[in-house]
Design a protein around this motif. Structure first.
Motif, short mmCIF file in Angstrom:
data_model
loop_
_atom_site.label_atom_id
_atom_site.label_comp_id
_atom_site.label_asym_id
_atom_site.label_seq_id
_atom_site.Cartn_x
_atom_site.Cartn_y
_atom_site.Cartn_z
N ALA A 39 -36.44 18.01 -7.43
CA ALA A 39 -36.89 16.91 -6.57
C ALA A 39 -37.80 15.96 -7.33
CB ALA A 39 -37.61 17.49 -5.36
N GLY A 40 -37.47 14.70 -7.24
CA GLY A 40 -38.29 13.69 -7.88
C GLY A 40 -37.91 13.42 -9.32
N ALA A 41 -36.84 14.04 -9.81
CA ALA A 41 -36.42 13.84 -11.20
C ALA A 41 -36.20 12.36 -11.49
CB ALA A 41 -35.15 14.63 -11.49
N ALA A 42 -36.74 11.91 -12.62
CA ALA A 42 -36.64 10.50 -12.99
C ALA A 42 -35.23 10.12 -13.43
CB ALA A 42 -37.64 10.20 -14.09
N CYS A 43 -34.40 11.10 -13.72
CA CYS A 43 -33.06 10.80 -14.21
C CYS A 43 -32.03 10.73 -13.09
CB CYS A 43 -32.62 11.84 -15.24
SG CYS A 43 -32.72 13.54 -14.64
N THR A 44 -32.47 10.79 -11.87
CA THR A 44 -31.55 10.79 -10.74
C THR A 44 -30.55 9.64 -10.81
OG1 THR A 44 -33.17 11.88 -9.35
CG2 THR A 44 -31.40 10.72 -8.23
N ALA A 45 -31.03 8.47 -11.16
CA ALA A 45 -30.15 7.31 -11.18
C ALA A 45 -29.70 6.94 -12.60
CB ALA A 45 -30.86 6.11 -10.56
N ALA A 46 -30.07 7.77 -13.58
CA ALA A 46 -29.74 7.45 -14.97
C ALA A 46 -28.32 7.90 -15.31
CB ALA A 46 -30.74 8.13 -15.90
N ASP A 47 -27.77 7.29 -16.34
CA ASP A 47 -26.47 7.71 -16.86
C ASP A 47 -26.67 9.05 -17.58
OD1 ASP A 47 -24.13 8.15 -18.20
OD2 ASP A 47 -24.15 6.27 -19.32
N PRO A 48 -26.08 10.13 -17.07
CA PRO A 48 -26.32 11.44 -17.68
C PRO A 48 -25.82 11.53 -19.12
CG PRO A 48 -24.66 11.57 -15.95
CD PRO A 48 -25.23 10.19 -15.90
N GLU A 49 -24.92 10.64 -19.51
CA GLU A 49 -24.39 10.69 -20.88
C GLU A 49 -25.49 10.51 -21.93
OE1 GLU A 49 -20.49 11.54 -19.90
OE2 GLU A 49 -21.46 11.48 -21.86
N VAL A 50 -26.52 9.74 -21.61
CA VAL A 50 -27.55 9.50 -22.63
C VAL A 50 -28.28 10.78 -23.00
CG1 VAL A 50 -27.90 7.08 -21.97
CG2 VAL A 50 -29.39 8.84 -21.01
N PHE A 51 -28.23 11.78 -22.12
CA PHE A 51 -28.93 13.03 -22.40
C PHE A 51 -28.12 13.94 -23.33
CE2 PHE A 51 -30.70 11.32 -18.58
CZ PHE A 51 -32.06 11.53 -18.75
N PHE A 52 -26.86 13.59 -23.57
CA PHE A 52 -26.00 14.40 -24.43
C PHE A 52 -25.40 13.62 -25.58
CE2 PHE A 52 -25.86 17.17 -20.69
CZ PHE A 52 -26.07 18.40 -21.29
N ASP A 53 -25.57 12.34 -25.58
CA ASP A 53 -24.91 11.50 -26.57
C ASP A 53 -25.27 11.89 -28.01
OD1 ASP A 53 -24.77 9.10 -28.40
OD2 ASP A 53 -23.73 8.27 -26.65
N GLY A 54 -26.54 12.10 -28.26
CA GLY A 54 -26.96 12.53 -29.59
C GLY A 54 -27.28 11.40 -30.53
N THR A 55 -26.93 10.16 -30.20
CA THR A 55 -27.30 9.05 -31.07
C THR A 55 -28.78 8.74 -30.87
OG1 THR A 55 -26.79 7.39 -29.38
CG2 THR A 55 -24.98 8.03 -30.86
N GLN A 56 -29.36 8.08 -31.86
CA GLN A 56 -30.79 7.76 -31.77
C GLN A 56 -31.09 6.86 -30.58
OE1 GLN A 56 -33.17 9.29 -33.81
NE2 GLN A 56 -34.38 8.55 -32.09
N ASP A 57 -30.22 5.86 -30.36
CA ASP A 57 -30.44 4.95 -29.24
C ASP A 57 -30.44 5.69 -27.91
OD1 ASP A 57 -30.69 2.83 -30.93
OD2 ASP A 57 -28.71 1.96 -30.49
N ALA A 58 -29.44 6.55 -27.72
CA ALA A 58 -29.34 7.30 -26.46
C ALA A 58 -30.52 8.25 -26.32
CB ALA A 58 -28.02 8.06 -26.41
N THR A 59 -30.88 8.89 -27.42
CA THR A 59 -32.02 9.82 -27.38
C THR A 59 -33.30 9.09 -27.00
OG1 THR A 59 -30.99 11.26 -29.01
CG2 THR A 59 -33.38 11.45 -28.77
N ASP A 60 -33.49 7.89 -27.56
CA ASP A 60 -34.68 7.11 -27.22
C ASP A 60 -34.71 6.78 -25.73
OD1 ASP A 60 -35.40 7.21 -29.86
OD2 ASP A 60 -34.78 5.14 -30.32
N VAL A 61 -33.55 6.39 -25.19
CA VAL A 61 -33.47 6.06 -23.76
C VAL A 61 -33.79 7.29 -22.92
CG1 VAL A 61 -31.89 5.43 -21.90
CG2 VAL A 61 -31.83 4.16 -24.06
#
Ligand code: SF4
Length: 108
Positions: A39-61
């Motif tokens: 409850a209250g997770a900040a990633c609720t509306a985020a693109d879940p791919e950025v959490f697995f992408d592995g690129t520096q840009d995605a990791t930073d996001v």
């Protein structure tokens, strides 16, 4: 091709233990669903791919999103408890969590 899901039901993130068995969209969908249980997770509306992408840009996001998350500690605890080997949880990459574990930090 059907979804391959071999995760257990031990905990909120149990299905993410072997994400290489999942087609990427299913991992992302599951990640999104599991994170929403915090409850209250900040990633609720985020693109879940950025959490697995592995690129520096995605990791930073992903890390920026986690940085403002009110359930960050719980999320990290769950990832450590379940030995999540992939993805960003609690603001830490899998490598960063491994380093924590090597230092003796665990969810127990
Ligand atoms: S710490 Fe990050 S991955 Fe975990 S619930 Fe919060 S925003 Fe999502």
């Amino acid at each position: 091709m059907g979804t391959i899901y071999r995760g257990g039901s031990r905990g909120a993130l149990a299905g993410l233990r072997r994400p290489h068995l999942h087609p990427v969209p299913s991992v992302a969908d599951r990640l999104n669903a599991e994170r929403h249980e915090l409850a209250g997770a900040a990633c609720t509306a985020a693109d879940p791919e950025v959490f697995f992408d592995g690129t520096q840009d995605a990791t930073d996001v992903a890390k920026r999103i986690c940085g403002g998350c009110p359930v960050r500690a719980r999320c990290l605890w769950l990832a450590l408890e379940h030995g999540e080997a992939f993805g960003i949880f609690g603001g830490l990459t899998a490598d960063e969590r491994r380093r924590l574990r090597r230092k003796g930090v665990s969810a127990a």
